[in-house]
Design a protein around this motif. Structure first.
Motif, PDB file in Angstrom:
ATOM      1  N   PRO A  11      76.692 -90.636 -27.537  1.00  0.00           N
ATOM      2  CA  PRO A  11      77.580 -91.043 -28.637  1.00  0.00           C
ATOM      3  C   PRO A  11      78.975 -90.424 -28.531  1.00  0.00           C
ATOM      4  N   LEU A  12      79.049 -89.175 -28.073  1.00  0.00           N
ATOM      5  CA  LEU A  12      80.342 -88.519 -27.912  1.00  0.00           C
ATOM      6  C   LEU A  12      81.159 -89.199 -26.817  1.00  0.00           C
ATOM      7  N   LEU A  13      80.526 -89.483 -25.682  1.00  0.00           N
ATOM      8  CA  LEU A  13      81.231 -90.125 -24.577  1.00  0.00           C
ATOM      9  C   LEU A  13      81.735 -91.510 -24.969  1.00  0.00           C
ATOM     10  N   GLU A  14      80.894 -92.268 -25.676  1.00  0.00           N
ATOM     11  CA  GLU A  14      81.297 -93.604 -26.114  1.00  0.00           C
ATOM     12  C   GLU A  14      82.470 -93.529 -27.086  1.00  0.00           C
ATOM     13  N   PHE A  15      82.434 -92.544 -27.979  1.00  0.00           N
ATOM     14  CA  PHE A  15      83.521 -92.360 -28.935  1.00  0.00           C
ATOM     15  C   PHE A  15      84.825 -92.018 -28.222  1.00  0.00           C
ATOM     16  N   LEU A  16      84.761 -91.101 -27.250  1.00  0.00           N
ATOM     17  CA  LEU A  16      85.961 -90.689 -26.531  1.00  0.00           C
ATOM     18  C   LEU A  16      86.578 -91.839 -25.743  1.00  0.00           C
ATOM     19  N   LYS A  17      85.744 -92.687 -25.173  1.00  0.00           N
ATOM     20  CA  LYS A  17      86.260 -93.829 -24.411  1.00  0.00           C
ATOM     21  C   LYS A  17      86.993 -94.821 -25.308  1.00  0.00           C
ATOM     22  N   LYS A  18      86.583 -94.876 -26.589  1.00  0.00           N
ATOM     23  CA  LYS A  18      87.224 -95.798 -27.539  1.00  0.00           C
ATOM     24  C   LYS A  18      88.426 -95.172 -28.240  1.00  0.00           C
ATOM     25  N   LYS A  19      88.278 -93.909 -28.644  1.00  0.00           N
ATOM     26  CA  LYS A  19      89.283 -93.278 -29.502  1.00  0.00           C
ATOM     27  C   LYS A  19      90.088 -92.167 -28.827  1.00  0.00           C
ATOM     28  N   GLY A  20      89.552 -91.608 -27.752  1.00  0.00           N
ATOM     29  CA  GLY A  20      90.204 -90.468 -27.117  1.00  0.00           C
ATOM     30  C   GLY A  20      91.130 -90.865 -25.976  1.00  0.00           C
ATOM     31  N   LYS A  21      91.797 -89.878 -25.414  1.00  0.00           N
ATOM     32  CA  LYS A  21      92.683 -90.073 -24.267  1.00  0.00           C
ATOM     33  C   LYS A  21      92.217 -89.166 -23.136  1.00  0.00           C
ATOM     34  N   LEU A  22      91.894 -89.756 -21.998  1.00  0.00           N
ATOM     35  CA  LEU A  22      91.452 -88.979 -20.844  1.00  0.00           C
ATOM     36  C   LEU A  22      92.633 -88.232 -20.245  1.00  0.00           C
ATOM     37  N   VAL A  23      92.510 -86.902 -20.147  1.00  0.00           N
ATOM     38  CA  VAL A  23      93.581 -86.062 -19.617  1.00  0.00           C
ATOM     39  C   VAL A  23      93.426 -85.879 -18.110  1.00  0.00           C
ATOM     40  N   GLY A  24      92.200 -85.640 -17.666  1.00  0.00           N
ATOM     41  CA  GLY A  24      91.982 -85.439 -16.242  1.00  0.00           C
ATOM     42  C   GLY A  24      90.656 -84.772 -15.957  1.00  0.00           C
ATOM     43  N   LYS A  25      90.413 -84.536 -14.679  1.00  0.00           N
ATOM     44  CA  LYS A  25      89.157 -83.948 -14.228  1.00  0.00           C
ATOM     45  C   LYS A  25      89.460 -82.919 -13.150  1.00  0.00           C
ATOM     46  N   LYS A  26      88.877 -81.717 -13.289  1.00  0.00           N
ATOM     47  CA  LYS A  26      89.134 -80.646 -12.329  1.00  0.00           C
ATOM     48  C   LYS A  26      87.873 -79.842 -12.059  1.00  0.00           C
ATOM     49  N   ARG A  27      87.820 -79.279 -10.860  1.00  0.00           N
ATOM     50  CA  ARG A  27      86.800 -78.280 -10.562  1.00  0.00           C
ATOM     51  C   ARG A  27      87.390 -76.909 -10.860  1.00  0.00           C
TER      52      ARG A  27
END
Length: 202
Positions: free
Chosen positions: A26-42
């Motif tokens: 549910p959190l991931l689905e919400f973020l994909k609709k309402k959030g903004k992806l900043v990036g991905k890092k190791r």
């Protein structure tokens, strides 16, 4: 297993909660609709403690001091946190100091010269999202599992730490993330002392 964290990074103060979630979808689905992806890092975090037994961070329970060198895909930093715990061992905020460094290797040599020993390495891949006053990170931590970190990035630097934490919990509950189990220990503690890790269901 999912963990949530929250932070106020004003005046070197960090407010944070940590929790395991049974449902991350549910959190991931919400973020994909309402959030903004900043990036991905190791991120590879090296933690240190004084060699002097009297000053050893790990002798305290709960552990309240952490000193870290971080390599986040080439972004290098040093960070010190001093957590403030209540009588029940809960901690909603810490004093935090962080700055960039030029070399992890040289940083380790400096700490070794000052009689600090490396105590743990936290190796994780972090996916970061922004939503309103929150920075939300999905962490995959080696030898621990999947976690979530939620940081408060709003402008209110007088916000009550416990109130902010309660609002973060309410945010997760409203999304239907299942059972929420609060934990007051971070990744290095969970790696070092797995038998001592405790959770509080809310």
């Amino acid at each position: 297993k999912v963990v949530g964290l929250g932070k106020v990074a004003h005046d070197n103060i960090e407010i944070e909660i940590q929790a395991k979630l049974t449902k991350i979808k549910p959190l991931l689905e919400f973020l994909k609709k309402k959030g903004k992806l900043v990036g991905k890092k190791r991120q590879i975090d090296r933690y240190f403690s004084p060699e002097d037994k009297e000053k050893d961070f790990l002798k305290m329970r709960p552990v309240n001091q952490w000193l870290r060198l971080r390599d986040a895909d080439g972004d290098l930093s040093i960070n010190y946190k001093n957590w403030h715990h209540d009588k029940d061992g809960r901690s909603y905020f810490s004093d935090e100091y962080e700055t960039a460094v030029g070399s992890i290797g040289q940083g380790e040599k400096i700490l070794a010269a000052l009689k600090f020993r490396r105590i743990a390495i936290v190796d994780k891949v972090r996916e970061i999202w922004n939503y309103r006053d929150y920075e939300i990170a999905i962490d995959r931590v080696k030898n621990l599992g999947d976690f979530v970190e939620i940081e408060y990035i709003g402008r209110d630097n007088k916000i009550n730490p416990k109130k902010a934490g309660d609002e973060m919990i309410k945010f997760l509950k409203n999304l239907g993330c299942g059972k929420i189990e609060l934990s007051w220990q971070g990744y290095p503690f969970q790696l070092l002392f797995p038998k001592e890790v405790k959770y509080e269901t809310v």
